[in-house]
Design a protein around this motif. Structure first.
Motif, PDB file in Angstrom:
ATOM      1  N   GLY A   1       0.812  -1.217   0.000  1.00  0.00           N
ATOM      2  CA  GLY A   1       0.000   0.000   0.000  1.00  0.00           C
ATOM      3  C   GLY A   1       0.839   1.257   0.000  1.00  0.00           C
ATOM      4  N   ARG A   2       1.949   1.230   0.756  1.00  0.00           N
ATOM      5  CA  ARG A   2       2.833   2.403   0.783  1.00  0.00           C
ATOM      6  C   ARG A   2       3.542   2.585  -0.555  1.00  0.00           C
ATOM      7  N   ALA A   3       3.845   1.482  -1.240  1.00  0.00           N
ATOM      8  CA  ALA A   3       4.494   1.579  -2.551  1.00  0.00           C
ATOM      9  C   ALA A   3       3.525   2.068  -3.621  1.00  0.00           C
ATOM     10  N   PHE A   4       2.266   1.667  -3.509  1.00  0.00           N
ATOM     11  CA  PHE A   4       1.281   1.941  -4.560  1.00  0.00           C
ATOM     12  C   PHE A   4       0.773   3.380  -4.535  1.00  0.00           C
ATOM     13  N   LYS A   5       0.538   3.915  -3.365  1.00  0.00           N
ATOM     14  CA  LYS A   5      -0.124   5.219  -3.265  1.00  0.00           C
ATOM     15  C   LYS A   5       0.624   6.330  -4.001  1.00  0.00           C
ATOM     16  N   PRO A   6       1.947   6.478  -3.820  1.00  0.00           N
ATOM     17  CA  PRO A   6       2.624   7.560  -4.550  1.00  0.00           C
ATOM     18  C   PRO A   6       2.644   7.350  -6.059  1.00  0.00           C
ATOM     19  N   GLU A   7       2.611   6.088  -6.514  1.00  0.00           N
ATOM     20  CA  GLU A   7       2.549   5.861  -7.958  1.00  0.00           C
ATOM     21  C   GLU A   7       1.228   6.370  -8.522  1.00  0.00           C
ATOM     22  N   MET A   8       0.162   6.237  -7.750  1.00  0.00           N
ATOM     23  CA  MET A   8      -1.132   6.740  -8.200  1.00  0.00           C
ATOM     24  C   MET A   8      -1.131   8.262  -8.273  1.00  0.00           C
ATOM     25  N   THR A   9      -0.455   8.899  -7.343  1.00  0.00           N
ATOM     26  CA  THR A   9      -0.426  10.365  -7.357  1.00  0.00           C
ATOM     27  C   THR A   9       0.500  10.893  -8.444  1.00  0.00           C
ATOM     28  N   ARG A  10       1.459  10.062  -8.892  1.00  0.00           N
ATOM     29  CA  ARG A  10       2.412  10.516  -9.912  1.00  0.00           C
ATOM     30  C   ARG A  10       1.946  10.230 -11.331  1.00  0.00           C
ATOM     31  N   ARG A  11       0.934   9.389 -11.501  1.00  0.00           N
ATOM     32  CA  ARG A  11       0.535   9.001 -12.850  1.00  0.00           C
ATOM     33  C   ARG A  11      -0.361  10.062 -13.478  1.00  0.00           C
ATOM     34  N   SER A  12      -0.610   9.894 -14.786  1.00  0.00           N
ATOM     35  CA  SER A  12      -1.486  10.815 -15.500  1.00  0.00           C
ATOM     36  C   SER A  12      -2.935  10.576 -15.104  1.00  0.00           C
ATOM     37  N   GLY A  13      -3.825  11.458 -15.550  1.00  0.00           N
ATOM     38  CA  GLY A  13      -5.229  11.338 -15.199  1.00  0.00           C
ATOM     39  C   GLY A  13      -5.880  10.118 -15.825  1.00  0.00           C
ATOM     40  N   PHE A  14      -6.970   9.657 -15.204  1.00  0.00           N
ATOM     41  CA  PHE A  14      -7.685   8.478 -15.684  1.00  0.00           C
ATOM     42  C   PHE A  14      -8.774   8.912 -16.666  1.00  0.00           C
ATOM     43  N   THR A  15      -8.352   9.386 -17.823  1.00  0.00           N
ATOM     44  CA  THR A  15      -9.319   9.871 -18.799  1.00  0.00           C
ATOM     45  C   THR A  15      -9.042   9.256 -20.162  1.00  0.00           C
ATOM     46  N   SER A  16     -10.111   9.036 -20.922  1.00  0.00           N
ATOM     47  CA  SER A  16     -10.010   8.528 -22.281  1.00  0.00           C
ATOM     48  C   SER A  16     -11.307   8.851 -22.996  1.00  0.00           C
ATOM     49  N   GLU A  17     -11.204   9.328 -24.220  1.00  0.00           N
ATOM     50  CA  GLU A  17     -12.408   9.618 -24.995  1.00  0.00           C
ATOM     51  C   GLU A  17     -13.061   8.342 -25.509  1.00  0.00           C
ATOM     52  N   LEU A  18     -12.305   7.260 -25.562  1.00  0.00           N
ATOM     53  CA  LEU A  18     -12.823   6.018 -26.130  1.00  0.00           C
ATOM     54  C   LEU A  18     -13.314   5.052 -25.055  1.00  0.00           C
ATOM     55  N   PHE A  19     -12.545   4.932 -23.973  1.00  0.00           N
ATOM     56  CA  PHE A  19     -12.889   3.976 -22.921  1.00  0.00           C
ATOM     57  C   PHE A  19     -13.193   4.717 -21.615  1.00  0.00           C
ATOM     58  N   PRO A  20     -14.351   4.479 -21.009  1.00  0.00           N
ATOM     59  CA  PRO A  20     -14.654   5.072 -19.694  1.00  0.00           C
ATOM     60  C   PRO A  20     -13.763   4.426 -18.627  1.00  0.00           C
ATOM     61  N   MET A  21     -12.637   5.053 -18.326  1.00  0.00           N
ATOM     62  CA  MET A  21     -11.576   4.379 -17.581  1.00  0.00           C
ATOM     63  C   MET A  21     -11.938   4.066 -16.138  1.00  0.00           C
ATOM     64  N   LEU A  22     -12.513   5.028 -15.421  1.00  0.00           N
ATOM     65  CA  LEU A  22     -12.804   4.761 -14.011  1.00  0.00           C
ATOM     66  C   LEU A  22     -13.867   3.686 -13.834  1.00  0.00           C
ATOM     67  N   PRO A  23     -14.929   3.656 -14.646  1.00  0.00           N
ATOM     68  CA  PRO A  23     -15.858   2.526 -14.535  1.00  0.00           C
ATOM     69  C   PRO A  23     -15.188   1.178 -14.797  1.00  0.00           C
ATOM     70  N   TYR A  24     -14.390   1.084 -15.873  1.00  0.00           N
ATOM     71  CA  TYR A  24     -13.835  -0.243 -16.170  1.00  0.00           C
ATOM     72  C   TYR A  24     -12.726  -0.624 -15.199  1.00  0.00           C
ATOM     73  N   MET A  25     -11.949   0.351 -14.725  1.00  0.00           N
ATOM     74  CA  MET A  25     -10.914   0.011 -13.754  1.00  0.00           C
ATOM     75  C   MET A  25     -11.528  -0.438 -12.437  1.00  0.00           C
ATOM     76  N   SER A  26     -12.578   0.253 -12.003  1.00  0.00           N
ATOM     77  CA  SER A  26     -13.240  -0.140 -10.758  1.00  0.00           C
ATOM     78  C   SER A  26     -13.868  -1.520 -10.881  1.00  0.00           C
ATOM     79  N   LEU A  27     -14.581  -1.750 -11.983  1.00  0.00           N
ATOM     80  CA  LEU A  27     -15.194  -3.061 -12.193  1.00  0.00           C
ATOM     81  C   LEU A  27     -14.150  -4.171 -12.228  1.00  0.00           C
ATOM     82  N   SER A  28     -13.043  -3.920 -12.910  1.00  0.00           N
ATOM     83  CA  SER A  28     -12.057  -4.988 -13.099  1.00  0.00           C
ATOM     84  C   SER A  28     -11.357  -5.354 -11.797  1.00  0.00           C
TER      85      SER A  28
END
Length: 542
Positions: free
Chosen positions: A178-205
């Motif tokens: 958990g400590r390793a993962f959290k800063p990677e999430m804050t450093r990555r780009s936004g969860f956006t895509s015009e083609l794929f609804p990213m937050l719905p599919y990431m949450s579902l998966s």
């Protein structure tokens, strides 16, 4: 050494060695006053402080058969920094003069005799284990980097892999992750895509991973243990992505966290399932990396899992780049990268870098795998009519490290540099095409243009297919992509047909409400894993 007793440590003390001396009466204490007691481990029956008070601060350690952490002896031993076990249960008689070791293992005080046990692990392996788990419990810097200064031999690695994942170790490992993962999430780009609804599919998966992984992992592990799978595929590029290994543990725990956030799971539920999946990931990662680390970040943002002779052979086949071939390589890499992101539904699952591998002349090599370009054994319906010339590609990119002020391959297998153009510094490159039948072919610069054109044609075909889908179909295509993360391991173990790969009904119950809603999915995913009040992304298990 043989374990001869266990008790409760009065505080967290370092491993302590000394010689047993029983104190059964005040006269025993008085007789010892003029003695050097620094290496004496005092054995007593009861937990009163006054009995040992004349010598307590001079002792090397104390073992008391009675008492608790609230006993006077436990309290005062803490004040004196004298290692002490209370409530100790001995396995038998312990004679005066016995050399013993007081230690703490997973929070339990352990008393060992230094006499050799024929079935005991070597001291070097035991010391590596102690240091390794200490590393896991250590808090890193703001992006969870911490020095990994262990040298782990092959024997010690095997011993680490074989260790039981106890409750305390499981908790420590989940919090490390958990400590390793959290800063990677804050450093990555936004969860956006015009083609794929990213937050719905990431949450579902990730939620579906939590619902299904324990059962699937058990089938795979029974057929072929995780460590055997890892060792079977680390002898050549293009076989298995380190990112897929990473996803086994981290995506599963992300799903757990989302369910906790939604109020559908208590943090102390399904502990045995969590142990099954996290232990599979732990053994898989340790065996694949081979150096005692679990992630790129643990190893200073590197992963050099490929054998040296394999890398040497890749480099030996390389082409020295001139201006024209350097430009062609950049176009090929960019084209395949864009295609791979589309193929894997706007995710980086299909590309992973390993290295950097040092070369004798001071240069370094990154090995970049594009792991699926066409019809897939992972049952991706959108890939069935694609016709690229190769099932996958491997690029060996040799560069001058002096061109960069910063170089990192993150836990997702993505290279970041400053300046930010890796390909501009590449002086020599090898491109290998992998076929479905397991054969490979070296592709010289004269073939790169044709390959680029083939990939581009398939890219357009795939784009049109995704663009014609309804929103729900795109969401579940992307969810299918992520939830197929165990398929490569099942295929290696030969159990693909023994596993039910359908979505869990518990996951489907969350669609369309709330997980078809972009804002609701973003709130669940983001609050659970990043915008929380924990030091890491993952809740404690108890």
């Amino acid at each position: 050494m043989t374990v001869i007793g266990k008790g409760t440590p009065s505080f967290t003390f370092p491993r302590t060695t000394g010689t047993v001396r029983w104190f059964r009466s005040p006269s025993d204490v008085i007789e010892s006053i003029d003695s050097d007691l620094e290496s004496t481990i005092a054995f007593v029956e009861s937990g009163g402080t006054t009995f040992l008070s004349p010598i307590l601060g001079r002792l090397g350690g104390i073992v008391c058969r009675d008492g608790t952490l609230r006993s006077h002896l436990a309290i005062v031993s803490r004040e004196f920094d004298v290692p002490c076990l209370v409530g100790t249960e001995l396995t038998g008689e312990v004679a005066d003069g016995t050399e013993v070791v007081l230690d703490i293992v997973d929070g339990v005080g352990v008393l060992r005799s230094t006499a050799a046990d024929p079935g005991e692990e070597p001291a070097a392996q035991r010391d590596v284990s102690t240091a390794w788990w200490s590393y896991i419990r250590t808090i890193g810097d703001e992006i969870a980097v911490k020095p990994f200064d262990l040298t782990v031999s092959a024997e010690a690695l095997d011993a680490l892999i074989a260790e039981e994942l106890t409750d305390d170790r499981l908790e420590d490992l989940v919090q490390h992750m958990g400590r390793a993962f959290k800063p990677e999430m804050t450093r990555r780009s936004g969860f956006t895509s015009e083609l794929f609804p990213m937050l719905p599919y990431m949450s579902l998966s990730v939620i579906d991973d939590f619902h299904t992984y324990a059962e699937r992992v058990a089938v795979i592990d029974a057929a072929m243990p995780a460590e055997q799978i890892a060792r079977a595929v680390k002898n050549a590029p293009g076989k298995l992505s380190p990112l897929w290994i990473w996803m086994v543990g981290y995506h599963y725990l992300c799903g757990r966290e989302c369910l906790i956030k939604m109020g559908r799971l208590r943090r102390d539920e399904r502990i045995e399932e969590i142990r099954t999946v996290v232990d599979f990931w732990r053994r898989l990662a340790l065996a694949h990396r081979g150096d005692g680390t679990l992630d790129y970040k643990d190893a200073g943002f590197t992963n050099r899992y490929l054998p040296a002779d394999v890398v040497d052979d890749l480099v030996r086949q390389g082409t020295t780049l001139d201006a024209a071939s350097a430009k062609a390589l950049k176009r090929l890499n960019a084209t395949v990268s864009g295609y791979s992101f589309l193929y894997f539904c706007d995710s980086r699952v299909g590309v992973a870098d390993s290295g950097p591998y040092p070369q004798p002349d001071g240069r370094k090599t990154i090995v970049r795998d594009y792991l699926s370009l066409g019809p897939s054994e992972w049952a991706y319906p959108w890939a069935e009519d694609l016709t690229p010339p190769y099932a996958g590609l491997t690029l060996a990119l040799t560069y001058d490290p002096g061109k960069f002020t910063y170089f990192e391959i993150n836990d997702w297998g993505t290279t970041f540099t400053e300046p930010d153009q890796l390909l501009s510094a590449v002086t020599e490159a090898t491109v290998i095409g992998h076929r479905d039948d397991g054969t490979s072919e070296l592709l010289g610069p004269d073939r790169w243009g044709e390959l680029l054109a083939d990939v581009s044609r398939n890219h357009m075909k795939l784009y049109e297919k995704f663009a014609s889908m309804e929103r729900e179909d795109r969401i579940f295509s992307a969810t299918r992509m992520y939830t197929s993360g165990l398929r490569p391991f099942a295929a290696i173990a030969g159990v693909t047909d023994q596993i039910d790969w359908s979505f869990s009904p518990d996951t489907l119950a969350l669609y369309p409400d709330p997980l078809d809603d972009d804002d609701k999915a973003a709130t669940i995913f983001g609050t659970a894993l990043v915008a929380n009040d924990m030091p890491g992304s993952f809740s404690p298990l108890r």
